[in-house]
Write a protein that holds these residues in place. Sequence first.
Motif: not given
Length: 430
Positions: A363-365, A382, A386, A388-390, A392
């Motif tokens: 999880s990104y957060e 960074e 990423d 976890r954004k695309y 995950s």
Amino acid sequence: MIDKIYCAEIKPEMERQRIKLAGWVYRKREIKDKVFIVLRDSSGIIQIVFKEELSKEAYGKARKVGIESSIIAEGVVKPDPRAPGGVEIQGDRIEVISNVEFFPITKDASEEFLLDVRHLHLRSPKVAAIMKVKATLMQAAREWLLQDGWYEVFPPIFLTAAVEGGSTLFKLKYFDKTAYLSQSAQLYLEAAIFGLEKVWSLTPSFRAEKSRTRRHLTEFWHLELEAAWMDLWDIMKVEEELVSYMVQRTLELRRKEVETFRKDLTTLKNAEPPFPRISYDEAIDILQSKGVQIEWGEDMGADEERVLTQEFDRPFFVYGYPKHIKAFYMKIDPEDERKALAADMLAPEGYGEIIGGSQREDSYEKLVQRIIEEGMDPKDYEWYLDLRKYGSVPHSGFGLGVERLVAWVLKLDHIKWATLFPRTPARLYP
Ligand code: NSS
């Protein structure tokens, strides 16, 4: 290439056959009109006898040759129950390629001296046996990885951020920037799973560990695996299957070498899945019941692990460590927020940790939060964030310290003997 055979290929059945050998003078002694040379090559040793009556010239040259000289010798195979291996060579020709007057390593050399002249020490049959076992363990790993469908990848060594904590980073100047030597390929392997799903790499890893222990090098070989769609329990299965295959295959192919280092093969033979699994909580209970001063939440060092290994006669897992003693990238156990979905594999007989593995935070957060909690800057991660954004995915992986595995398999008293040219805080040369 010269047309020679290896020492280990010579068998009593080859009686009267003429052969050519090339290697180094391992031992030498003279008795009356005979010179006995024990020749060493990469396969082993064999005794060659040069008799004056057979060839005056060869006998004369053999008398003069020094220990560790390189030679090519020819002669005839003769079975002899007194000779090591039950066979010797009646030598009648010798060509001295490079004569050595005096070889610096003698029987009474100290360990420190052997490391000072490690470049010469590498030729000792004992060191060669360790390196053969190491090569075979890695050959077996490759066999297993290939048949189980893992892709080998080749990650970078110059990195811009820590994987395993800032305190053990080696920092260097990279033109006008700062770079660090890789402590682990993990973050890069995590990026690679999005295209390849199951990946592995073998790279040197670097840790500026000042602690002088039997199990730390500043440069070690790191076998790392990372897989999409696997949770902690899945990756532990991969770990035990891989390690079991490496050990069993090495026993099959290198039994003789292994037995020169350890008489008792029980723990190696026992390394078959499933390996025992105990929780960190259970580990703490065991340690406390044995009088070890440790509280829940504290990390286990080499001493604690040594005590724990006395309970097992095969490699085993400890899982569910408190999150604050583990790395930022590990997924928090949804059933117990104090813990990380982490598992280490420990080798028995006092050796302790050989693998560190975990399920990764997907999880990104939560990952950002863990980075901040650990006092690090999310900006440095960074590109990693990423991932976890695309798209995950749940994923897991681990790293195995190759020298640690070798040290256990051969019961070495220090990990430095498991590497060609050990690098420790005190040693950077040769
Ligand atoms: O720090 S680890 O426990 N874990 C990692 O580096 C993960 N990022 C690996 C991964 O999941 N891809 O190191 C892994 C193993 C550890 O169990 C040891 O066997 C070995 O690497 N290791 C070492 N061997 C020799 N010397 C040193 N200093 C050392 N540090 C770790």
